[in-house]
Enzyme design. Structure first.
Site, PDB file in Angstrom:
ATOM      1  N   ASP A   1       0.821  -1.219  -0.145  1.00 13.06           N
ATOM      2  CA  ASP A   1      -0.357  -0.091  -0.072  1.00 13.06           C
ATOM      3  C   ASP A   1       1.192   1.076  -0.004  1.00 13.06           C
ATOM      4  O   ASP A   1       2.162   1.305   0.350  1.00 13.06           O
ATOM      5  CB  ASP A   1      -0.662  -0.050   1.307  1.00 13.06           C
ATOM      6  CG  ASP A   1      -0.419  -0.267   2.379  1.00 13.06           C
ATOM      7  OD1 ASP A   1       1.137  -0.558   2.466  1.00 13.06           O
ATOM      8  OD2 ASP A   1      -0.767  -1.196   3.479  1.00 13.06           O
TER       9      ASP A   1
ATOM     10  N   ASN B   1      -7.569  -2.874  14.052  1.00 10.74           N
ATOM     11  CA  ASN B   1      -9.135  -3.313  13.458  1.00 10.74           C
ATOM     12  C   ASN B   1      -8.943  -4.591  13.048  1.00 10.74           C
ATOM     13  O   ASN B   1     -10.096  -4.432  12.220  1.00 10.74           O
ATOM     14  CB  ASN B   1      -9.481  -2.202  13.041  1.00 10.74           C
ATOM     15  CG  ASN B   1      -8.903  -1.500  11.861  1.00 10.74           C
ATOM     16  OD1 ASN B   1      -8.104  -2.178  11.548  1.00 10.74           O
ATOM     17  ND2 ASN B   1      -9.428  -0.412  10.870  1.00 10.74           N
TER      18      ASN B   1
ATOM     19  N   HIS C   1      -7.486  -4.660   9.933  1.00 13.02           N
ATOM     20  CA  HIS C   1      -6.775  -4.390   8.888  1.00 13.02           C
ATOM     21  C   HIS C   1      -5.783  -5.348   8.092  1.00 13.02           C
ATOM     22  O   HIS C   1      -4.743  -5.596   9.057  1.00 13.02           O
ATOM     23  CB  HIS C   1      -6.569  -2.706   8.202  1.00 13.02           C
ATOM     24  CG  HIS C   1      -5.961  -2.009   8.871  1.00 13.02           C
ATOM     25  ND1 HIS C   1      -6.074  -1.015   9.645  1.00 13.02           N
ATOM     26  CD2 HIS C   1      -4.823  -2.478   8.582  1.00 13.02           C
ATOM     27  CE1 HIS C   1      -5.013  -0.674   9.746  1.00 13.02           C
ATOM     28  NE2 HIS C   1      -3.913  -0.963   9.222  1.00 13.02           N
TER      29      HIS C   1
ATOM     30  N   GLU D   1      -9.615  -2.096   5.155  1.00 13.44           N
ATOM     31  CA  GLU D   1     -10.262  -2.081   6.449  1.00 13.44           C
ATOM     32  C   GLU D   1     -11.394  -2.549   6.304  1.00 13.44           C
ATOM     33  O   GLU D   1     -12.043  -3.254   5.053  1.00 13.44           O
ATOM     34  CB  GLU D   1     -10.530  -0.309   6.350  1.00 13.44           C
ATOM     35  CG  GLU D   1      -9.805   0.431   6.172  1.00 13.44           C
ATOM     36  CD  GLU D   1      -9.016   0.603   7.974  1.00 13.44           C
ATOM     37  OE1 GLU D   1      -8.965  -0.158   8.258  1.00 13.44           O
ATOM     38  OE2 GLU D   1      -8.652   1.943   7.574  1.00 13.44           O
TER      39      GLU D   1
END
Ligand code: GLP
Length: 245
Positions: free
Chosen positions: A67, A136, A138, A143
């Site tokens: 990313d 979380n 990811h 996400e």
């Protein structure tokens, strides 16, 4: 999935580096999928040390990163391109032309994302993908969502992620709100995947991801279905897991 239990973060990094080094030795022109974040930094340091000792040669190795932040240039100190150069590529004999990240400066998201997927396909796919996990759940910047998004896409970062990543920026306002990330299918299609997770603060999300259901609400949970997935985690991160295999 395979779980490799490490004593602490240093041990986890060394074990992860061993797995990556085996890949590079077995296939010098392999395609490594690489990750940023704090978790893999000591793995990269260990690989640099082995390179310096003459044990590893990256001359033919190709890399694709998961990313990049939208809007940051490769020489921005918080860009992932800068992170990869300073933490890894500048210290080994890799040909920079063989290292790839999404181009955060491309304002045409559709163009950038389809290009990146085509690039990965053109390289013949990823031999070994290194992953961390976000607080979380990811992976890359996939996400929590209602569905798994397959290919490279532009994502709106969640408040949780913006908050977590603000520690690298002068202020939270400077954290980009969007990123380009490989999709879940890109990651799942890697022939082998290794995830490094350390620290008690990751214990609950690790349990949710690997002892809970496979769900896009916890993106890392998809790795339960991967045929060659290895989790390298330290005692603290594994402390809530009941099934250590
Ligand atoms: C970022 C990256 C992820 C990484 C995550 C966790 O959001 N995009 O690839 O796994 O952070 O980072 P850390 O290892 O610092 O906890």
């Amino acid at each position: 999935m395979r779980i490799i239990r490490a004593r602490d973060a240093a041990d986890a990094s060394r074990k992860t580096a061993n797995i990556i080094s085996a890949q590079v030795i077995l296939k010098p022109d392999c395609v490594l999928g690489l990750a940023t974040g704090s978790s893999p930094i000591d793995t990269y340091r260990q690989l640099i040390r082995w390179y310096e000792k003459g044990d590893l040669d990256f001359a033919k190795t190709r890399t694709v990163n998961l990313d990049e932040y939208v809007g940051l240039s490769p020489d921005h100190p918080q860009s992932y391109a800068y992170f990869m150069n300073t933490n890894f590529f500048d210290h080994i004999n890799i040909d920079k032309a063989n290292t790839h990240l999404p181009n955060g400066l491309d304002a045409d998201a559709e163009h950038q994302c389809s290009n990146y997927d085509a690039l990965i396909r053109g390289l013949g796919g990823v031999d070994l993908q290194l992953l961390g996990i976000g607080n979380n759940g990811h992976i890359g910047f996939n996400e929590p969502d209602e569905a798994f998004i397959k290919g490279t896409h532009c994502v709106d970062l969640t408040e949780n992620t913006i908050q977590a990543n603000s520690r690298f920026f002068e202020s939270i306002d400077e954290v980009p709100r969007q990123a380009y990330t490989m999709g879940i299918l890109d990651i799942v299609q890697a022939k082998r995947v290794v995830m490094i997770v350390t620290g008690a603060h990751k214990a609950q999300i690790l349990k949710d991801a690997f002892e809970g259901p496979v769900t896009p609400k916890v993106p890392a949970s998809i790795m339960q279905l991967h045929p060659d997935f290895t989790l390298v985690a330290d005692e603290a991160a594994l402390s809530l897991m009941e099934n250590l295999g």
